[in-house]
Structure formats: C-alpha cells, structure tokens
Design a protein around this motif. Sequence first.
Motif, PDB file in Angstrom:
ATOM      1  N   ALA A 239       0.861  -1.173   0.000  1.00  0.00           N
ATOM      2  CA  ALA A 239       0.000   0.000   0.000  1.00  0.00           C
ATOM      3  C   ALA A 239       0.903   1.229   0.000  1.00  0.00           C
ATOM      4  O   ALA A 239       1.522   1.551   1.004  1.00  0.00           O
ATOM      5  CB  ALA A 239      -0.909   0.001   1.214  1.00  0.00           C
ATOM      6  N   THR A 240       0.970   1.869  -1.153  1.00  0.00           N
ATOM      7  CA  THR A 240       1.793   3.078  -1.278  1.00  0.00           C
ATOM      8  C   THR A 240       1.266   4.158  -0.355  1.00  0.00           C
ATOM      9  O   THR A 240       0.085   4.490  -0.398  1.00  0.00           O
ATOM     10  CB  THR A 240       1.748   3.581  -2.729  1.00  0.00           C
ATOM     11  OG1 THR A 240       2.428   2.643  -3.544  1.00  0.00           O
ATOM     12  CG2 THR A 240       2.407   4.935  -2.864  1.00  0.00           C
ATOM     13  N   THR A 241       2.131   4.687   0.501  1.00  0.00           N
ATOM     14  CA  THR A 241       1.693   5.741   1.407  1.00  0.00           C
ATOM     15  C   THR A 241       1.626   7.062   0.650  1.00  0.00           C
ATOM     16  O   THR A 241       2.528   7.400  -0.114  1.00  0.00           O
ATOM     17  CB  THR A 241       2.637   5.855   2.606  1.00  0.00           C
ATOM     18  OG1 THR A 241       3.983   5.809   2.127  1.00  0.00           O
ATOM     19  CG2 THR A 241       2.433   4.724   3.574  1.00  0.00           C
ATOM     20  N   ILE A 242       0.541   7.766   0.853  1.00  0.00           N
ATOM     21  CA  ILE A 242       0.299   8.998   0.103  1.00  0.00           C
ATOM     22  C   ILE A 242       0.554  10.217   0.985  1.00  0.00           C
ATOM     23  O   ILE A 242       0.969  11.260   0.512  1.00  0.00           O
ATOM     24  CB  ILE A 242      -1.142   8.993  -0.449  1.00  0.00           C
ATOM     25  CG1 ILE A 242      -1.307   7.792  -1.384  1.00  0.00           C
ATOM     26  CG2 ILE A 242      -1.455  10.263  -1.200  1.00  0.00           C
ATOM     27  CD1 ILE A 242      -2.685   7.235  -1.408  1.00  0.00           C
ATOM     28  N   HIS A 243       0.327  10.055   2.274  1.00  0.00           N
ATOM     29  CA  HIS A 243       0.563  11.144   3.229  1.00  0.00           C
ATOM     30  C   HIS A 243       2.043  11.535   3.173  1.00  0.00           C
ATOM     31  O   HIS A 243       2.922  10.690   3.268  1.00  0.00           O
ATOM     32  CB  HIS A 243       0.205  10.654   4.632  1.00  0.00           C
ATOM     33  CG  HIS A 243       0.241  11.724   5.663  1.00  0.00           C
ATOM     34  ND1 HIS A 243       1.414  12.178   6.206  1.00  0.00           N
ATOM     35  CD2 HIS A 243      -0.749  12.430   6.252  1.00  0.00           C
ATOM     36  CE1 HIS A 243       1.135  13.118   7.098  1.00  0.00           C
ATOM     37  NE2 HIS A 243      -0.168  13.292   7.135  1.00  0.00           N
ATOM     38  N   GLY A 244       2.296  12.805   2.993  1.00  0.00           N
ATOM     39  CA  GLY A 244       3.684  13.268   3.032  1.00  0.00           C
ATOM     40  C   GLY A 244       4.371  13.320   1.687  1.00  0.00           C
ATOM     41  O   GLY A 244       5.542  13.664   1.604  1.00  0.00           O
ATOM     42  N   ILE A 245       3.679  12.970   0.608  1.00  0.00           N
ATOM     43  CA  ILE A 245       4.335  13.074  -0.701  1.00  0.00           C
ATOM     44  C   ILE A 245       3.671  14.145  -1.565  1.00  0.00           C
ATOM     45  O   ILE A 245       3.698  14.092  -2.781  1.00  0.00           O
ATOM     46  CB  ILE A 245       4.374  11.721  -1.442  1.00  0.00           C
ATOM     47  CG1 ILE A 245       2.964  11.182  -1.706  1.00  0.00           C
ATOM     48  CG2 ILE A 245       5.197  10.690  -0.685  1.00  0.00           C
ATOM     49  CD1 ILE A 245       2.948  10.097  -2.769  1.00  0.00           C
ATOM     50  N   GLU A 246       3.093  15.150  -0.896  1.00  0.00           N
ATOM     51  CA  GLU A 246       2.387  16.209  -1.627  1.00  0.00           C
ATOM     52  C   GLU A 246       3.256  16.893  -2.689  1.00  0.00           C
ATOM     53  O   GLU A 246       2.775  17.160  -3.799  1.00  0.00           O
ATOM     54  CB  GLU A 246       1.811  17.246  -0.656  1.00  0.00           C
ATOM     55  CG  GLU A 246       0.601  16.774   0.134  1.00  0.00           C
ATOM     56  CD  GLU A 246       0.946  15.860   1.294  1.00  0.00           C
ATOM     57  OE1 GLU A 246       2.158  15.706   1.574  1.00  0.00           O
ATOM     58  OE2 GLU A 246       0.040  15.300   1.909  1.00  0.00           O
ATOM     59  N   PRO A 247       4.548  17.193  -2.390  1.00  0.00           N
ATOM     60  CA  PRO A 247       5.370  17.832  -3.429  1.00  0.00           C
ATOM     61  C   PRO A 247       5.462  16.978  -4.693  1.00  0.00           C
ATOM     62  O   PRO A 247       5.458  17.506  -5.806  1.00  0.00           O
ATOM     63  CB  PRO A 247       6.738  17.967  -2.767  1.00  0.00           C
ATOM     64  CG  PRO A 247       6.490  17.859  -1.308  1.00  0.00           C
ATOM     65  CD  PRO A 247       5.287  17.008  -1.146  1.00  0.00           C
ATOM     66  N   LEU A 248       5.523  15.669  -4.499  1.00  0.00           N
ATOM     67  CA  LEU A 248       5.593  14.787  -5.658  1.00  0.00           C
ATOM     68  C   LEU A 248       4.289  14.815  -6.432  1.00  0.00           C
ATOM     69  O   LEU A 248       4.281  14.786  -7.661  1.00  0.00           O
ATOM     70  CB  LEU A 248       5.887  13.353  -5.219  1.00  0.00           C
ATOM     71  CG  LEU A 248       7.171  13.141  -4.417  1.00  0.00           C
ATOM     72  CD1 LEU A 248       7.362  11.674  -4.137  1.00  0.00           C
ATOM     73  CD2 LEU A 248       8.363  13.697  -5.167  1.00  0.00           C
ATOM     74  N   LEU A 249       3.187  14.896  -5.700  1.00  0.00           N
ATOM     75  CA  LEU A 249       1.889  14.928  -6.372  1.00  0.00           C
ATOM     76  C   LEU A 249       1.782  16.179  -7.229  1.00  0.00           C
ATOM     77  O   LEU A 249       1.245  16.150  -8.329  1.00  0.00           O
ATOM     78  CB  LEU A 249       0.760  14.863  -5.336  1.00  0.00           C
ATOM     79  CG  LEU A 249       0.701  13.555  -4.548  1.00  0.00           C
ATOM     80  CD1 LEU A 249      -0.332  13.646  -3.431  1.00  0.00           C
ATOM     81  CD2 LEU A 249       0.378  12.383  -5.458  1.00  0.00           C
ATOM     82  N   THR A 250       2.327  17.299  -6.727  1.00  0.00           N
ATOM     83  CA  THR A 250       2.315  18.532  -7.508  1.00  0.00           C
ATOM     84  C   THR A 250       3.103  18.342  -8.803  1.00  0.00           C
ATOM     85  O   THR A 250       2.685  18.785  -9.872  1.00  0.00           O
ATOM     86  CB  THR A 250       2.932  19.671  -6.685  1.00  0.00           C
ATOM     87  OG1 THR A 250       2.399  19.597  -5.370  1.00  0.00           O
ATOM     88  CG2 THR A 250       2.621  21.016  -7.293  1.00  0.00           C
ATOM     89  N   ARG A 251       4.235  17.670  -8.693  1.00  0.00           N
ATOM     90  CA  ARG A 251       5.032  17.421  -9.902  1.00  0.00           C
ATOM     91  C   ARG A 251       4.272  16.494 -10.855  1.00  0.00           C
ATOM     92  O   ARG A 251       4.329  16.664 -12.073  1.00  0.00           O
ATOM     93  CB  ARG A 251       6.374  16.786  -9.530  1.00  0.00           C
ATOM     94  CG  ARG A 251       7.351  17.784  -8.927  1.00  0.00           C
ATOM     95  CD  ARG A 251       8.552  17.101  -8.328  1.00  0.00           C
ATOM     96  NE  ARG A 251       9.402  16.476  -9.338  1.00  0.00           N
ATOM     97  CZ  ARG A 251      10.486  15.745  -9.030  1.00  0.00           C
ATOM     98  NH1 ARG A 251      10.832  15.562  -7.760  1.00  0.00           N
ATOM     99  NH2 ARG A 251      11.214  15.207  -9.977  1.00  0.00           N
ATOM    100  N   MET A 252       3.576  15.502 -10.275  1.00  0.00           N
ATOM    101  CA  MET A 252       2.813  14.590 -11.135  1.00  0.00           C
ATOM    102  C   MET A 252       1.652  15.312 -11.805  1.00  0.00           C
ATOM    103  O   MET A 252       1.291  15.014 -12.940  1.00  0.00           O
ATOM    104  CB  MET A 252       2.294  13.411 -10.311  1.00  0.00           C
ATOM    105  CG  MET A 252       3.373  12.408  -9.950  1.00  0.00           C
ATOM    106  SD  MET A 252       2.893  11.325  -8.596  1.00  0.00           S
ATOM    107  CE  MET A 252       1.557  10.428  -9.327  1.00  0.00           C
ATOM    108  N   GLN A 253       1.056  16.273 -11.087  1.00  0.00           N
ATOM    109  CA  GLN A 253      -0.038  17.043 -11.678  1.00  0.00           C
ATOM    110  C   GLN A 253       0.451  17.805 -12.899  1.00  0.00           C
ATOM    111  O   GLN A 253      -0.282  18.029 -13.854  1.00  0.00           O
ATOM    112  CB  GLN A 253      -0.618  18.017 -10.651  1.00  0.00           C
ATOM    113  CG  GLN A 253      -1.475  17.322  -9.613  1.00  0.00           C
ATOM    114  CD  GLN A 253      -1.975  18.258  -8.541  1.00  0.00           C
ATOM    115  OE1 GLN A 253      -1.459  19.354  -8.375  1.00  0.00           O
ATOM    116  NE2 GLN A 253      -2.966  17.812  -7.790  1.00  0.00           N
ATOM    117  N   ALA A 254       1.734  18.194 -12.874  1.00  0.00           N
ATOM    118  CA  ALA A 254       2.310  18.913 -14.013  1.00  0.00           C
ATOM    119  C   ALA A 254       2.691  17.955 -15.136  1.00  0.00           C
ATOM    120  O   ALA A 254       3.223  18.369 -16.156  1.00  0.00           O
ATOM    121  CB  ALA A 254       3.532  19.691 -13.562  1.00  0.00           C
TER     122      ALA A 254
END
Lengths: 419, 348
Positions: A284-299
């Motif tokens: 189960a990939t932890t999602i909490h704490g990887i917000e900066p990566l999510l921003t990069r993925m959104q781009a």
Amino acid sequence: MNCLREACLVALCAAFGAGVVTAQRGVSPDEFLDLEPVLQAALRRAAPFTVAIETFGGTRQVQGKDGPMDGEMPPQPRQAPKPKPEPVPKPEPGPDEDKKDDEKKEDDKKEDKKPKKPLVAGGFKQTLGKTTGIVLTADGWILVSRFALALEPTTILVTVPGRGTFHAQRAGEDTSRGIALVKIEAQDLPVPEFADPEEVKVGQWAFALGRTFANDEPTVHFGIVSAKNRLFGRTLQIDAYTSPANYGGPVVDVRGRVLGMAVPLSPSGRNAGVEWYDSGIGFATTIHGIEPLLTRMQAGEVLQRAWLGVQFSPSHLGPGAKIAGTPKDGPAANAQTPLRKGDIIVAVDGVEVKNGPHCLMLVSSKLGGDKVTLRVRRDDAELPEQEITLANAPWSEQQHAKDADLPASFPLPEKNDGR
Amino acid sequence: MHQLLSVLCCLGSLAAQTRDYGKAYSFAERKPVSKVEKVIDGLLPSIVKVHGASGVRTIQAYGTGIIVSKQGHILTLDQVMIQKDRTRVVLHDGSVHQAQLLPEDPALGVRLLKIDPSEVDGELRAVWPPADTEGLGHTGQFVVSLGNCFRLAEFSEKVSATFGVVVGRADTALRYRMSDVKYDGELILTDACNNPGHYGGGLFTLDGRWLGLNMRLLDSTETNTMVSAAIPSTDLLPYLDEYINGKPRQEEAKANPPVWTGIVLFDSAGQRSPPAYVERIVKESPAAKLGLRPDDLIVRIDDYSIRTCREFRDILTKYAPGQTVTLTYKRGTKVQQGALTLAAEPAK
C-alpha cells in the motif's frame, strides 16, 4: 480490619477474574463479531472517495516481462477533438499520434528509440475489468494505480459514487510508487483523510477496498499491516489480499482513514503481480507526506526511482561503500570528478554510509533528477565533496544480466518503460 | 496489617502477571466455548462428505454436501463425479449411504441427492435458507466456510472450517479452466478459499445462518484472478421448495426476441472485439431519436459496463423490444446519458 481484608480479597478476585476474562477474549473468534461493525463503518466512510476506473482501447493484453503478448492495437476510430483546457501535456495515445510522435523523434535524432513496453508486468493477462482509484482533491484529481493504465488506454472514465461518470485526462505518474494521476472535470468531490504513516503500527487492522466487482458498494478484504517503510520508505506491507480486483483502491484503517493505495509492487520493480498477490503480501503506497511529488505529477512529470550508477563490492563490509564498478552511462561515471572502481563512498547527504546496502538504501529512496552530495575517499585521501544529479533507474537487458551478480540483499533498479 | 497488604499486593501482581503472559493454552481448561465455536459445532452434523465416480485425474471424485431436509435431501454442486449408482455420502458419524440423484437445476448448477433417513442413526440435522434476510451476506460480514477441502476428512472426521469475509456481491463473468461458466445472477464473493473438495460445502455467518453454497474455485474474466464464490442460499430456495416441499416453480421467462437500436458499431471480425465506438446511426432509428452520433463511445447500458462491441451485443439480448434502457456514452470528453427505447428488428 476485616472490612479491609474483604475489600482486598474482592480486589484480588477481581484481578484474577479479569485475567481469566482477558485470556478468553484474547483467543476467542467472537472478537470478530465485535470487529464486524467496525469494518462496516470504515467501509461506509471510505466508499464515497473510492471510485471506479474504466479504460477503453489500448493494447489488449499485457503479459510477462517480455512485453505485450498481443501488442497489436485494435482498430481505432477517428479521435475526438480535444478540449482547449488541456491539463495533460501528454497526448492521448492513438495509432496515428504514436506515428506522429515517432516521426518527430526521428526528425530530432534523439535517443529513446526503445519500443514501448508495458508498465505493469507480472505474468497475468491484463483484462478489461474495472479498476479502482481514490479521490485526491475536491476539484477532480484522482489517484490511480499504474496498473489501471497498463494498457495505454485511449479513454479513461472515472465513476464517482453518487456523482456519475466523468471523462479523465491522464497526467504524470510515479513509477517507483506504482501510482498515477488523472484529472476529471468535477467539483466538491468527497476527499479522504490520510493517516500519518508515522502513527501506523505494525499489526493494526488494514482493510483493502476495490470497485472491480461491486456495483453499489466496494469490495473489501481485511488483514493487518505487516511492515512499514517497505521499498525504501515508499509503501506499507499488508496481508489483506491485493489483486487486480482492488489495485488502486484505498487501504484504510478502522476509522476509514487512508493508509495507502493498493498497488502491484515488488522490490525489483518487475513481476509485480502473480507471484505476490495471492500470497498475503500486498503493498500500500503511502500517500501522506508526498504532496510535493503529487504537484510534480499534476504537471505531467513521470517520476522514477533514482540511479547513482555504481556497483558495490559485496566483500567490503564497511564502513563506507566500496565501488566495484561504475557503468559508463551512469551519473557516477559522468560526475565532475568521476567515481571509479576502488573508491569508497563515505557519506551521502551528510549521512555516514555504513556499507553498500546502506548506500543503496539512501540513494534508492530518492527519485531520478534529485541531487545527492557525496563524500568519497580514494586511496586514503578524501576527494572534495561533490553534488551528483541522480538519473532515472535504467532498465535494459544488459542491466538485467548485471543484476544477477548482485548479492540478494541488493535492490534491483526500477524498470524503465522507455518513456 | 502492612504485611497482609504487601502479601496481597504480591499476589495481585502475580495475578496480573498470569493475566498478561498466561500459561500454555490448554483445550481442556477452556470453557465455555465461544459463540462462534458453538455455531460451528452445531453446523458440522449438517455437512456431509460426497464421494462420486472417478476416472479423469484432474477431476476430483470428492466434494461436500449440505443436509437440507430430515427426509434425507442433500444439496451439492452438480459435478461430473455425481453419477447414478456411484454417488455415496458420508455423514458426520462416519456412516456411508448410497445416494439417489434428483433432477439437477441447470441454471444454478446444483443437484439434490437423497439418502434413506431410516438407515441413519438418530435424526438428520438439516439447514434451510434463512427466512430473515435482513443484513444477510452484505459486504464486510465475517463468514465461516465448511467443506471437505482436499478430502482431508475421512470417515467420521469433521470437515474443514475456514474463516473469511464477504468481499462483495457481484454478477461478474466467470470461467472454470478454459470454459466460461454460465451463471446468471449475483454471487457472494469471499476470501475463504474454495479449494478442491470444498465445492458444495456451505458458507455460514458467524451466528450460524446459511449464506450460500460454495462453488468451484473460479477465475473472474474481469481480473483473470481466482475468486471464491458462493450461490446465495435464498436463490436456491425455489429449487429446494420444488423437490422437497413439492411447490411448483414459476415458469421461466423465454428468450427475448432480438432488439434493434439502429447503432452500427466500428466492429471488426476476429477474436478481439474493439471498444464500442459508433460508426454510423441508421436514420429514424431509436438511436437517432436519442441523438447518438458517429464517434460516440458507448460505455454502459443501464448498469452493465460495455467494454467491447461483443459486450454491447450480448447485453442487448437481456432486453426485449419496447423496453427502455439508460445508455451512457462518451462524446469528446463529455460523458452523457440518455434513454433509448429498444425497437423490434425491422422487417427486411
């Protein structure tokens, strides 16, 4: 006096009594009668943000590490015109567009002529069944498993329970975590609460939800958290069954908070599937704490695991990691002061390196493009500290052959899908 | 006084220690048994071992059955091994009985066996689908599955009890080995594995209600992974009533005449069916009335997902002319819905 003695005896009896009761409660399957309403409540809380993902088109089957068994594309009709607000820089893959892309690349005389390989291997045939996703933001960012996009579908539809079906645009992904982002045009979606991975305890209940089979409510598998910080701090390990029936679905705790997303992963980054999913080993990939990566993925970025480009000498037990070789296309060999055989990496980002696996651990928790500061000793003298930009972990047949020489405890580089 | 107190405290802490670390677990000392154990104990006499004709190595000649009447009716999954004169039933007390075969239910794939109750010591313990179906077999309910997996239980040995949870209820398409399984209805999916021999056994709630009859370990065609499914006991009721209580069954609906939508799909011949993109729409057809256009992608008819042109055709056979369905389709990047009234096939 008598009164006191009686009170003490009563207390003593109570202590013994409690002991008996506790012992019996601890071994009784009746505990599951108590757990059932808890599971139900968690299910109810998690159902609204657990969405169904349907994909259409794309290569039809993905099997094994050798690529698609049936690589041909089904006949595709003309592509529908794309809307102006295009959050995804990546075009929807279709046969015509692929051709165009290829032509462009040939014109540019750039590298990357490798054939496209499927994202997810694992020895089972990919099917057309629904998969699962999690609502990430109220304005329509949906987190899905890369497994859902393994067929390179031409159309992705997201069904939010009670809200209808939406067309989704594909954004970036993180291959090291097995997750991808898609965007739907919707507002005020129900968002989950994420559990802090630091507070997660090994042994706590974990429920894995999926939307593949169920029409109205998600399916549920239950188990416990088996381990934390697996795959270089990226995922939890759980023993609830994870399979194509719930990949992309949330793994929640008893309060319905998301511990992570069920994804097919394995330490080597390949064959993540058939050997693992039925064996009580799920990630189960932890999602909490990887917000900066999510921003990069959104781009639209495609994130991959980092690669330093060094092989370590297994016979050197530390302190420091002794280099046994540096592949010539790796970042270490192309650094300002190229590293070479016999060098000893003393510290990574100021952390004293204990041995080879420790060094790999420090590097592999990073992503391609990240920078690390290395202190290296060469012939009893320390080289000036230098910063090296890590590359994406390559995946090629040569690399595959080299992997065989590594000790078993050494992680293998992440698979490169050539994009 | 102080001495007494300290002694008591000592004893108290000893007691606490006993409680925390316990001694070795002993079956003899443990009483009373838990509710769940009592339930399983009560159900085990209703579960029988079924042995049938063997011959092919890959087909097990053993399975499980459930006693459903005091007159000796036993329900089991209809399998190749269930053959006339060659089917025997082993009760929980170890007694072996020759079983007669009653007509099977081809739609459900189940069959009733009949043994002579006068040959049985004592009374048969039967189970019956619960009348109160409130909250029965919902997702997340814990279950116990009883069956003779891998023929582990012989003679009077008890069948195996496995524990699991209702994963969900679904009408997923299933496959056994290479062939599709025809089963039209909702199944209960569990994570209590239906190993070979567990087939025909029962799925029960922890409070002892009969939830379903275990099917074989099947593959879901939607995921290519194995699923353990059970036929809901309430769906078995008409068949049981017909042969045990003599209640005649209602006539089954006949196959629907073909329907016509006026949608021509971008289809191709061959094994693989492409997604259901519309190629053209016949003028003055139901689809034209709805306003479908070429290049629309049909994704759903009512609640049925349409992933391929073949699925589109297959799902439409479930409907009769005159019925109205909700058609979900994708146009550009918009997902739209509309009501489509199905027509009869026009005369040529």
